[in-house]
Design a protein around this motif. Structure first.
Motif, mmCIF file in Angstrom:
data_model
loop_
_atom_site.group_PDB
_atom_site.id
_atom_site.type_symbol
_atom_site.label_atom_id
_atom_site.label_comp_id
_atom_site.label_asym_id
_atom_site.label_seq_id
_atom_site.Cartn_x
_atom_site.Cartn_y
_atom_site.Cartn_z
ATOM 1 N N THR A 137 0.834 -1.197 0.000
ATOM 2 C CA THR A 137 0.000 0.000 0.000
ATOM 3 C C THR A 137 0.870 1.248 0.000
ATOM 4 O O THR A 137 1.928 1.283 0.636
ATOM 5 N N PRO A 138 0.455 2.296 -0.710
ATOM 6 C CA PRO A 138 1.246 3.536 -0.698
ATOM 7 C C PRO A 138 1.183 4.204 0.667
ATOM 8 O O PRO A 138 0.197 4.116 1.386
ATOM 9 N N THR A 139 2.266 4.870 1.017
ATOM 10 C CA THR A 139 2.332 5.531 2.319
ATOM 11 C C THR A 139 1.397 6.729 2.348
ATOM 12 O O THR A 139 1.252 7.458 1.362
ATOM 13 N N ASP A 140 0.781 6.922 3.482
ATOM 14 C CA ASP A 140 -0.127 8.049 3.660
ATOM 15 C C ASP A 140 0.698 9.300 3.932
ATOM 16 O O ASP A 140 1.461 9.344 4.906
ATOM 17 N N PRO A 141 0.588 10.350 3.118
ATOM 18 C CA PRO A 141 1.412 11.548 3.362
ATOM 19 C C PRO A 141 1.066 12.238 4.666
ATOM 20 O O PRO A 141 1.934 12.812 5.317
ATOM 21 N N LEU A 142 -0.203 12.188 5.071
ATOM 22 C CA LEU A 142 -0.573 12.822 6.333
ATOM 23 C C LEU A 142 0.022 12.074 7.519
ATOM 24 O O LEU A 142 0.494 12.681 8.487
ATOM 25 N N ALA A 143 0.004 10.732 7.441
ATOM 26 C CA ALA A 143 0.599 9.953 8.522
ATOM 27 C C ALA A 143 2.103 10.168 8.591
ATOM 28 O O ALA A 143 2.692 10.224 9.677
ATOM 29 N N ALA A 144 2.732 10.298 7.422
ATOM 30 C CA ALA A 144 4.170 10.555 7.429
ATOM 31 C C ALA A 144 4.490 11.943 7.967
ATOM 32 O O ALA A 144 5.507 12.153 8.639
ATOM 33 N N LEU A 145 3.602 12.902 7.684
ATOM 34 C CA LEU A 145 3.834 14.259 8.162
ATOM 35 C C LEU A 145 3.710 14.362 9.672
ATOM 36 O O LEU A 145 4.419 15.138 10.321
ATOM 37 N N GLU A 146 2.807 13.571 10.247
ATOM 38 C CA GLU A 146 2.611 13.626 11.695
ATOM 39 C C GLU A 146 3.837 13.144 12.464
ATOM 40 O O GLU A 146 4.014 13.493 13.632
ATOM 41 N N LYS A 147 4.656 12.328 11.824
ATOM 42 C CA LYS A 147 5.814 11.766 12.508
ATOM 43 C C LYS A 147 7.062 12.623 12.362
ATOM 44 O O LYS A 147 8.101 12.302 12.914
ATOM 45 N N THR A 148 6.967 13.672 11.604
ATOM 46 C CA THR A 148 8.145 14.508 11.406
ATOM 47 C C THR A 148 8.366 15.416 12.608
ATOM 48 O O THR A 148 7.485 15.642 13.439
ATOM 49 N N THR A 149 9.550 15.964 12.660
ATOM 50 C CA THR A 149 9.915 16.840 13.780
ATOM 51 C C THR A 149 9.152 18.148 13.735
ATOM 52 O O THR A 149 8.767 18.701 14.774
ATOM 53 N N SER A 150 8.914 18.653 12.526
ATOM 54 C CA SER A 150 8.195 19.923 12.422
ATOM 55 C C SER A 150 6.772 19.800 12.946
ATOM 56 O O SER A 150 6.252 20.712 13.601
ATOM 57 N N ALA A 151 6.145 18.659 12.670
ATOM 58 C CA ALA A 151 4.786 18.468 13.173
ATOM 59 C C ALA A 151 4.774 18.388 14.694
ATOM 60 O O ALA A 151 3.889 18.950 15.356
ATOM 61 N N GLN A 152 5.741 17.702 15.255
ATOM 62 C CA GLN A 152 5.808 17.621 16.712
ATOM 63 C C GLN A 152 6.099 18.987 17.331
ATOM 64 O O GLN A 152 5.535 19.354 18.367
ATOM 65 N N THR A 153 6.969 19.765 16.681
ATOM 66 C CA THR A 153 7.257 21.111 17.187
ATOM 67 C C THR A 153 6.016 21.994 17.131
ATOM 68 O O THR A 153 5.720 22.748 18.064
ATOM 69 N N MET A 155 2.982 20.977 17.267
ATOM 70 C CA MET A 155 2.036 20.509 18.273
ATOM 71 C C MET A 155 2.398 21.026 19.662
ATOM 72 O O MET A 155 1.528 21.458 20.426
ATOM 73 N N THR A 156 3.692 21.004 19.990
ATOM 74 C CA THR A 156 4.109 21.429 21.334
ATOM 75 C C THR A 156 4.099 22.940 21.511
ATOM 76 O O THR A 156 3.859 23.434 22.612
ATOM 77 N N GLN A 157 4.344 23.689 20.434
ATOM 78 C CA GLN A 157 4.459 25.140 20.556
ATOM 79 C C GLN A 157 3.171 25.887 20.223
ATOM 80 O O GLN A 157 2.992 27.016 20.687
ATOM 81 N N VAL A 158 2.307 25.287 19.430
ATOM 82 C CA VAL A 158 1.105 26.000 18.986
ATOM 83 C C VAL A 158 -0.165 25.319 19.477
ATOM 84 O O VAL A 158 -1.029 25.952 20.106
ATOM 85 N N GLN A 159 -0.288 24.049 19.193
ATOM 86 C CA GLN A 159 -1.549 23.374 19.476
ATOM 87 C C GLN A 159 -1.784 23.178 20.972
ATOM 88 O O GLN A 159 -2.873 23.481 21.475
ATOM 89 N N MET A 160 -0.773 22.677 21.663
ATOM 90 C CA MET A 160 -0.963 22.426 23.093
ATOM 91 C C MET A 160 -1.205 23.706 23.888
ATOM 92 O O MET A 160 -2.106 23.747 24.739
ATOM 93 N N PRO A 161 -0.450 24.813 23.655
ATOM 94 C CA PRO A 161 -0.793 26.060 24.370
ATOM 95 C C PRO A 161 -2.195 26.561 24.061
ATOM 96 O O PRO A 161 -2.881 27.088 24.943
ATOM 97 N N ARG A 162 -2.627 26.387 22.818
ATOM 98 C CA ARG A 162 -3.970 26.827 22.468
ATOM 99 C C ARG A 162 -5.023 25.998 23.189
ATOM 100 O O ARG A 162 -6.029 26.532 23.680
#
Length: 302
Positions: A137-153, A155-162
Motif C-alpha cells: 500500500t502507498p504511504t499516507d502523506p498525512l501519517a508521514a507528516l505527523e511523525k516529522t519533527t516539524s509536526a511535533q514542534t 504541536m508542542t508550541q502551537v496546538q498544546m498552548p492553544r
C-alpha cells in the motif's frame, strides 16, 4: 421426548436434575447437538455462491441450503475460522466451505470448486477492495507528516498552548455560575426597562396621530437618521431625472409639431416647379418624335 412445556414430573428434583432437558436426557439443541462432543454443531448453511460438485460435476446454485456440520478449524487474530461440511443432495458426496476473515469471504476447501464470477478490479485498472498487505500500500502523506519533527514542534508550541488556553477559559467561565447568572439577569432587566420605555413612547405617538397599531416605528437614532437621509437623497435624484426626461419629451414634441408645415410648403414648391417645367418637357417630346420619323423615312427600301 424433549420437554418444551412447563409440566414437571413428580420425581423431578431441581437439585439433582437441574432442568427438564437433563431429566429427559436431551440437549437443548436437540438432534443438532448429536456430535457436539466432537466439536461439531449441525446448522443450516446457505451457499454464498455458485459451485460445481467435485464428485458428480453437477452445478449447485447460490442459495441452496444444507444441514452442515459446523466446526472451528482455526483463528485469524481473535476471529474464529469456521468450516461447514455439507453433503451434496445429488450424489451424496461431501464438500467443505470455510470462512476467510482476512478477506471477509468464503472459500471452498475440498469436494467442490467455486464458479468464478467476481469482478477483479486489478485486472481493470483499479485497486483491490481488501488489501491487507501493508508493504504494497502507498504511504499516507498525512501519517508521514505527523511523525516529522516539524509536526511535533508545531504541536508542542502551537496546538498544546492553544488547547490549554481554551481549557483555562472554559474553567474560568464555568467556575462561578451564580455570578455569571447575576450579571446576565441584571443586563436583561436593564434592557427590558429600555424596551418598555420605547414601547410606551411608540404607543403614545400612534395614539396622538391616529396611526394603526400594527405599524412598526423606526427608532430615532443616528443610524435611522442616516438611512432616512440617504433615502431622501435617492428619491430627490430620481425626481430630478424624471423632470429632465419630461422636459426632453416636451421639446421633442414641439419639434415634431412644426414638421408638417415645412413638408406642406415643400410639396407646394415641387408642384409649382413641375407645372412650370411641363411646357419644356412637351416641346422636347415633340422634337424627339419628329427626329425619329425623319430618320425612318430616309432608310433605303430593299
Amino acid at each position: 421426548m424433549q420437554g418444551f412445556n412447563k409440566y414437571y414430573p413428580p420425581d423431578f428434583d431441581p437439585d439433582k436434575h437441574g432442568s427438564l432437558n437433563s431429566y429427559r436426557g436431551k440437549h437443548a439443541l436437540g438432534d443438532r447437538a448429536r456430535k457436539l462432543d466432537q466439536g461439531i454443531l449441525i446448522t443450516r448453511f446457505e451457499l454464498p455462491f455458485n459451485i460445481w460438485c467435485g464428485h458428480c460435476e453437477a452445478h449447485i446454485g447460490m442459495g441452496v441450503r444444507y444441514n452442515a456440520e459446523k466446526r472451528k478449524v482455526g483463528s485469524y487474530y481473535s476471529t474464529p475460522i469456521y468450516a461447514f461440511r455439507c453433503k451434496c443432495h445429488l450424489c451424496g458426496g461431501w464438500f467443505e466451505i470455510q470462512t476467510d476473515p482476512k478477506s471477509t469471504r468464503y472459500v471452498v476447501t475440498e469436494g467442490a470448486r467455486q464458479k468464478q464470477e467476481d469482478w477483479d478490479p486489478e485486472e481493470n485498472g483499479g485497486f483491490a477492495v481488501h488489501d491487507t498487505d501493508k508493504a504494497a500500500t502507498p504511504t499516507d502523506p498525512l501519517a508521514a507528516l505527523e511523525k516529522t519533527t516539524s509536526a511535533q514542534t508545531h504541536m508542542t508550541q502551537v496546538q498544546m498552548p492553544r488547547i490549554e488556553e481554551l481549557q483555562s477559559f472554559s474553567e474560568q467561565r464555568s467556575a462561578d455560575p451564580y455570578t455569571l447568572s447575576v450579571k446576565v439577569r441584571k443586563r436583561f432587566r436593564e434592557q427590558k426597562k429600555v424596551d418598555r420605555a420605547l414601547q410606551r413612547a411608540d404607543e403614545e405617538l400612534k395614539g396622538r396621530y391616529g396611526l394603526p397599531e400594527s405599524m412598526s416605528l423606526v427608532r430615532d437614532d443616528e443610524e435611522s437618521r442616516k438611512a432616512a437621509k440617504e433615502e431622501w437623497e435617492r428619491a430627490r435624484r430620481q425626481e430630478e431625472l424624471r423632470d429632465k426626461e419630461s422636459l426632453k419629451k416636451r421639446r421633442i414634441g414641439a419639434a415634431v409639431g412644426t414638421m408638417p408645415v415645412s413638408l406642406a410648403s415643400k410639396s407646394r414648391i415641387s408642384k409649382q416647379h413641375s407645372s412650370s417645367s411641363s411646357p419644356v418637357i412637351s416641346s422636347l417630346r415633340a422634337r424627339i418624335l419628329e427626329n425619329t420619323a425623319r430618320h425612318s423615312s430616309l432608310k433605303p427600301h430593299r
